[in-house]
Design a protein around this motif. Structure first.
Motif, short mmCIF file in Angstrom:
data_model
loop_
_atom_site.label_atom_id
_atom_site.label_comp_id
_atom_site.label_asym_id
_atom_site.label_seq_id
_atom_site.Cartn_x
_atom_site.Cartn_y
_atom_site.Cartn_z
N MET A 5 20.76 -48.38 10.63
CA MET A 5 20.32 -49.78 10.50
C MET A 5 19.02 -49.89 9.72
O MET A 5 18.83 -50.81 8.92
CB MET A 5 20.19 -50.42 11.88
CG MET A 5 21.52 -50.74 12.53
SD MET A 5 21.35 -51.78 14.01
CE MET A 5 20.73 -50.58 15.18
N LEU A 6 18.13 -48.93 9.94
CA LEU A 6 16.86 -48.95 9.20
C LEU A 6 17.10 -48.73 7.71
O LEU A 6 16.57 -49.47 6.86
CB LEU A 6 15.93 -47.87 9.76
CG LEU A 6 14.58 -47.70 9.04
CD1 LEU A 6 13.77 -48.99 9.13
CD2 LEU A 6 13.81 -46.53 9.63
N LEU A 7 17.92 -47.74 7.38
CA LEU A 7 18.21 -47.46 5.97
C LEU A 7 18.96 -48.63 5.33
O LEU A 7 18.72 -48.99 4.17
CB LEU A 7 19.01 -46.17 5.83
CG LEU A 7 18.28 -44.88 6.22
CD1 LEU A 7 19.21 -43.69 6.10
CD2 LEU A 7 17.04 -44.69 5.36
N GLY A 8 19.89 -49.22 6.09
CA GLY A 8 20.63 -50.36 5.59
C GLY A 8 19.73 -51.54 5.30
O GLY A 8 19.87 -52.23 4.27
N THR A 9 18.78 -51.79 6.21
CA THR A 9 17.83 -52.88 6.01
C THR A 9 16.96 -52.64 4.79
O THR A 9 16.72 -53.55 3.99
CB THR A 9 16.96 -53.06 7.26
OG1 THR A 9 17.80 -53.34 8.38
CG2 THR A 9 15.97 -54.20 7.08
N ILE A 10 16.49 -51.39 4.63
CA ILE A 10 15.66 -51.06 3.46
C ILE A 10 16.46 -51.26 2.18
O ILE A 10 15.97 -51.84 1.19
CB ILE A 10 15.14 -49.61 3.57
CG1 ILE A 10 14.13 -49.50 4.73
CG2 ILE A 10 14.49 -49.18 2.26
CD1 ILE A 10 13.71 -48.07 5.02
N ALA A 11 17.72 -50.79 2.19
CA ALA A 11 18.56 -50.95 1.00
C ALA A 11 18.77 -52.43 0.69
O ALA A 11 18.72 -52.85 -0.48
CB ALA A 11 19.90 -50.26 1.21
N GLY A 12 19.00 -53.23 1.74
CA GLY A 12 19.19 -54.64 1.53
C GLY A 12 17.97 -55.32 0.95
O GLY A 12 18.08 -56.19 0.06
N LEU A 13 16.79 -54.93 1.44
CA LEU A 13 15.56 -55.52 0.90
C LEU A 13 15.35 -55.12 -0.56
O LEU A 13 14.91 -55.93 -1.38
CB LEU A 13 14.36 -55.06 1.75
CG LEU A 13 14.31 -55.63 3.18
CD1 LEU A 13 13.19 -54.97 3.97
CD2 LEU A 13 14.13 -57.15 3.15
N VAL A 14 15.68 -53.86 -0.86
CA VAL A 14 15.60 -53.42 -2.26
C VAL A 14 16.55 -54.25 -3.11
O VAL A 14 16.22 -54.69 -4.23
CB VAL A 14 15.92 -51.92 -2.38
CG1 VAL A 14 16.08 -51.52 -3.86
CG2 VAL A 14 14.83 -51.10 -1.72
N GLY A 15 17.75 -54.51 -2.57
CA GLY A 15 18.72 -55.32 -3.29
C GLY A 15 18.21 -56.73 -3.54
O GLY A 15 18.41 -57.29 -4.62
N ALA A 16 17.56 -57.32 -2.53
CA ALA A 16 17.01 -58.67 -2.69
C ALA A 16 15.97 -58.70 -3.80
O ALA A 16 15.91 -59.66 -4.59
CB ALA A 16 16.41 -59.15 -1.38
N ILE A 17 15.18 -57.64 -3.90
CA ILE A 17 14.15 -57.58 -4.94
C ILE A 17 14.79 -57.41 -6.32
O ILE A 17 14.41 -58.09 -7.29
CB ILE A 17 13.16 -56.43 -4.65
CG1 ILE A 17 12.37 -56.72 -3.37
CG2 ILE A 17 12.22 -56.22 -5.83
CD1 ILE A 17 11.52 -55.56 -2.90
N THR A 18 15.77 -56.50 -6.41
CA THR A 18 16.40 -56.26 -7.72
C THR A 18 17.16 -57.49 -8.21
O THR A 18 17.16 -57.78 -9.41
CB THR A 18 17.36 -55.05 -7.64
OG1 THR A 18 18.36 -55.29 -6.63
CG2 THR A 18 16.60 -53.78 -7.32
N VAL A 19 17.81 -58.21 -7.28
CA VAL A 19 18.53 -59.42 -7.67
C VAL A 19 17.55 -60.46 -8.21
O VAL A 19 17.80 -61.14 -9.21
CB VAL A 19 19.34 -60.00 -6.49
CG1 VAL A 19 19.81 -61.42 -6.79
CG2 VAL A 19 20.54 -59.11 -6.20
N SER A 20 16.40 -60.59 -7.54
CA SER A 20 15.40 -61.57 -7.98
C SER A 20 14.85 -61.23 -9.36
O SER A 20 14.35 -62.10 -10.07
CB SER A 20 14.25 -61.66 -6.97
OG SER A 20 13.48 -60.46 -6.98
N LEU A 21 14.95 -59.95 -9.73
CA LEU A 21 14.46 -59.51 -11.03
C LEU A 21 15.58 -59.40 -12.07
O LEU A 21 15.38 -58.89 -13.17
CB LEU A 21 13.75 -58.15 -10.91
CG LEU A 21 12.50 -58.13 -10.02
CD1 LEU A 21 11.97 -56.70 -9.89
CD2 LEU A 21 11.42 -59.05 -10.58
#
Length: 348
Positions: A261-277
């Motif tokens: 769950m921790l790794l999934g959450t980190i990956a999701g946050l990274v995804g949110a950042i990359t999508v915004s960029l």
């Protein structure tokens, strides 16, 4: 010394209980011992830690009313130290470990001693039947007795009678406790599992029987429950690191789920950042891991409404993550030895 006396009378029994800040529960626990339907001699030995809630005064008054109740100082305050103080002071060949949160059924001692005599086991244990009064406690009690809570071990959900890895609380042949060196006082939680490991390694048998039932009073607040399960996880991780070949696979499920769950959450946050960029969106899939867990918890809570009532069932939305994540996170910390002060964590 054998369990049976020369005249075939029942062996005497010593109940041992470490107590620290348990003014709410200890009187009911002791009363259940004195009300046992058992014909042999009994004594109750309470090892008193440095309580600040009136526990000591209550026990002193109880001892003054009944000479079968004795109390001794446990200045260390930990569970294994208190158990060892009480066991060394005991005089009978059968030692029954009792918790201040536990209430024994009237036939508990008779069934336990009969099982010891019949099987020749070193230690006998049964089912921890959690019962709560408030909605929060009922939710915790359900989690204790359900595979979706604590994983479905036999001492939580029952099973066939027979040899076992460990036992809840425990009814012991006293001489075997002395032979293996009593409880390890460096292990503040999980000391029962470690002691049973030594009993089995020295040729003994640990025995489970569903005929033994102990009523357990769960923690009454989220703060206490969280402390309990983080501490339990810390020590289970410590034991898994110390004895890697002797731990069941099921102990590793909560920590692996927490890491996922921790790794999934980190990956999701990274995804949110990359999508915004303007970058790739696929890392957002990481949110699926904690999302699926939360959906599972919600499904369990909704399914339990007919059984528990809406108040207790909805509290599972908090209780289940507290147990799973608290235990799993504690395990990771203990296994990785990320704290230098693990001896502090007692789970009170």
């Amino acid at each position: 010394m054998g369990l049976m006396q020369q005249d075939d009378s029942l062996p005497g029994v010593s109940y041992v209980m470490p107590v620290l800040n348990e003014v709410e529960h200890v009187e009911a626990a002791v009363r259940s011992l004195l009300a046992q339907d058992y014909a042999g001699e009994v004594e109750v030995i309470l090892a008193l830690g440095p309580s600040i809630d009136g526990t000591t005064e209550l026990i002193e008054a109880m001892s003054a009313r009944d000479p079968r109740i004795r109390f001794l100082d446990n200045p260390v305050g930990s569970t294994p130290a208190g158990l060892n103080v009480a066991i060394r002071a005991s005089v009978f060949p059968v030692v029954i470990r009792v918790d201040a949160h536990s209430v024994l059924t009237p036939d508990y001692t008779a069934v336990a001693v009969e099982t010891l005599l019949r099987t020749g086991a070193d230690n006998v244990g049964g089912i921890m039947l959690a019962e709560g009064t408030s909605a929060f406690e009922r939710a915790v009690a359900f989690a204790y007795g359900s595979p979706v809570g604590l994983g479905g071990g036999s001492h939580h959900v029952g099973g066939e009678e027979g040899p076992s890895e460990t036992a809840y609380l425990g009814v012991f042949q006293r001489h075997r406790l002395l032979e293996v060196g009593l409880f390890d006082e460096d292990i503040k939680r999980g000391q029962d599992w470690e002691l049973n490991r030594r009993l089995r390694q020295t040729g003994g048998t640990v025995w489970f029987t569903p005929r033994l039932t102990v009523t357990y009073r769960p923690r009454s607040s989220l703060r206490r429950l969280t402390r309990q399960f983080v501490a339990t996880g810390l020590w289970r991780g410590e034991l898994a690191r110390r004895f890697p070949a002797q731990n069941s696979v099921r102990y590793f499920v909560p920590p692996l789920a927490v890491v996922a769950m921790l790794l999934g959450t980190i990956a999701g946050l990274v995804g949110a950042i990359t999508v915004s960029l303007g970058g790739a969106a696929w890392p957002l899939l990481g949110f699926a891991v904690p999302g699926l867990y939360l959906l599972g918890v919600i499904a369990v809570a909704l399914a339990c409404i007919p059984q528990l009532g809406a108040g207790a069932a909805l509290r599972l939305l908090v209780v289940l993550p507290c147990i799973h994540i608290g235990w799993g996170l504690g395990f990771v910390i203990g296994f990785a030895k990320l704290t230098r002060n693990i001896s502090y964590y007692r789970g009170r």
